[in-house]
Motif scaffolding. Structure first.
Motif, PDB file in Angstrom:
ATOM      1  N   PRO A   1       0.819  -1.225   0.000  1.00  0.00           N
ATOM      2  CA  PRO A   1       0.000   0.000   0.000  1.00  0.00           C
ATOM      3  C   PRO A   1       0.841   1.257   0.000  1.00  0.00           C
ATOM      4  O   PRO A   1       1.920   1.315   0.585  1.00  0.00           O
TER       5      PRO A   1
ATOM      6  N   GLY B   1      -0.707   5.177   0.235  1.00  0.00           N
ATOM      7  CA  GLY B   1      -1.835   6.099   0.160  1.00  0.00           C
ATOM      8  C   GLY B   1      -1.557   7.341  -0.646  1.00  0.00           C
ATOM      9  O   GLY B   1      -2.493   8.001  -1.117  1.00  0.00           O
TER      10      GLY B   1
ATOM     11  N   LEU C   1      -2.435   6.825  -4.474  1.00  0.00           N
ATOM     12  CA  LEU C   1      -3.816   6.628  -4.890  1.00  0.00           C
ATOM     13  C   LEU C   1      -4.171   7.704  -5.909  1.00  0.00           C
ATOM     14  O   LEU C   1      -3.695   8.845  -5.808  1.00  0.00           O
TER      15      LEU C   1
ATOM     16  N   GLN D   1     -11.258   6.382   2.044  1.00  0.00           N
ATOM     17  CA  GLN D   1      -9.802   6.272   2.092  1.00  0.00           C
ATOM     18  C   GLN D   1      -9.125   7.464   2.759  1.00  0.00           C
ATOM     19  O   GLN D   1      -7.937   7.685   2.578  1.00  0.00           O
TER      20      GLN D   1
ATOM     21  N   HIS E   1      -5.009   3.190   2.836  1.00  0.00           N
ATOM     22  CA  HIS E   1      -4.915   2.366   1.630  1.00  0.00           C
ATOM     23  C   HIS E   1      -4.768   0.913   2.063  1.00  0.00           C
ATOM     24  O   HIS E   1      -3.847   0.581   2.809  1.00  0.00           O
TER      25      HIS E   1
END
Length: 388
Positions: free
Chosen positions: A45, A47, A50, A265, A286
């Motif tokens: 992940p 974030g 994204l 999110q 995330h």
């Protein structure tokens, strides 16, 4: 084993493969639906990569606009890898042929690789960088022991190439799987927690202390404005680095946070004493990881440690959430506030990745980067001396 630069010649590609493996495309040209789907399947992940976040950064954020993307597709045209990049000249004013991670404001640039085909995704990203004319990739703020870096290293090793770590440090993170109270007691000890409870009781003299979590877009918008006001009221505002002080940065964060909130999110956490907000933080999410992006406090309440009080409540909140297994502090090394509370550590670093074997240009790039780091270190020492 042949290296990445020569694989296309030895294994002729189809016309569609060739079209997919050209120079980096504008980040905004990446199909957003495919990007979101890749993020759901990502092996690690991040974030800050994204689409709602990275596109907002690239659109308006100060000194971070107009990023490009290395985008890897499989034979069915499914997006399996994404690495936002800029040129080495654009990033560091070094006139040599290399690409650098596009900085997404948060200090994490680990690329998105499909968990179902991480090696193929890594290979295609490196191949595309090579075909774009780059002799090297410079990954900044990458998780050195993360799954994305491991996949890249495996592909490089297979092709006889070795990455070089340019710099590294250990960053605080939270293991959110234990009970929050137990974790805090083990991290801080009974004496420190007693002192923090005393400070919290003193804070209650200004009104009942409450920890609020804004999740929905309707809740997020006013919570974000509260955060921006708090951040600008403190030392960041005095230095001119608060988000709201720059039109492009303010536009980015006001676009990114509500967009992430629409898909669950992002959260904004706020600590209040009565009606007064004393601390607030932005927390993207995330997969099973949260990211503590920024913290703003009302420095009039500094004697009550509002940032620490908020972080204690955030720790309890994340530990109680079954969807979250860990949290990245995205903080600097030896951060005085977060390090004593979040005791897990992981390695973050900058990595130079060669794209051709025995390439003298890579040696030039390496030397230029080392020289730049030396100059930056000297400048930071001067700044610290001037501030004393």
């Amino acid at each position: 084993m042949v290296d990445i630069a020569h694989q296309a010649a030895i294994n002729p590609a189809s016309a569609r493969d060739v079209a997919m493996a050209r120079a980096p495309v504008p980040l905004a040209a990446v199909d957003a639906g495919q990007w979101r789907a890749l993020a759901q399947r990502a092996i690690e992940p991040n974030g800050y990569y994204l689409p709602a976040w990275a596109l907002a950064v690239s659109a308006t954020a100060r000194s971070r606009t107009d990023a490009s993307a290395l985008a890897a597709h499989d034979p069915s045209a499914r997006l399996i890898g994404l690495m936002p990049v800029v040129s080495l000249w654009r990033a560091l004013k070094i006139p040599l042929p290399a690409l650098v991670s596009a900085h997404p404001y948060g200090t994490l640039c680990s690329p998105l690789l499909d968990r179902d085909a991480p090696l193929e995704a890594a290979k295609r990203l490196l191949q595309q960088a090579c075909e774009a004319g780059a002799h090297a990739l410079v990954l900044t703020d990458v998780a050195l022991d993360g799954a994305a870096m491991a996949s890249l290293e495996q592909v490089l090793k297979r092709d006889g190439l070795t990455p070089t770590i340019l710099s590294s440090y250990l960053r605080a993170s939270l293991d959110a799987t234990p009970d929050g109270e137990t974790l805090l007691r083990e991290a801080l000890g009974a004496k420190k927690l007693k002192e923090l409870r005393r400070q919290r009781h003193r804070l209650e003299e200004h009104g009942p202390v409450a920890f609020d979590v804004a999740r929905s877009p309707d809740e997020i918008a006013p919570a974000l404005e509260t955060f921006l006001q708090l951040e600008a009221s403190g030392w960041k505002g005095k230095r001119g680095t608060a988000l709201v002080q720059h039109a492009g940065d303010a536009t980015f964060i006001r676009r990114a946070v509500p967009a992430l909130a629409e898909s669950g999110q992002c959260e904004i956490v706020t600590l209040r004493a009565g009606m007064i907000p004393v601390a607030a933080g932005i927390v993207p999410r995330h997969q099973d990881r949260a990211f503590f992006f920024k913290l703003g406090i009302d420095e009039r309440f500094a004697r009550y440690s509002p940032g620490v009080q908020l972080t204690l409540d955030l720790t309890r909140h994340l530990c109680a959430d079954p969807a979250i297994a860990s949290a990245d502090s995205t903080a600097s090394a030896d951060h005085p506030m977060i390090n004593p509370i979040w005791r897990r550590r992981f390695a973050i670093g900058d990595v130079l990745i060669p794209l051709r074997r025995n390439d003298p240009v890579v040696a030039l790039i390496h030397a230029a980067l080392v020289g730049l780091n030396v100059a930056h270190d000297a400048a930071r020492r001067v700044v610290r001396l001037l501030r004393k």
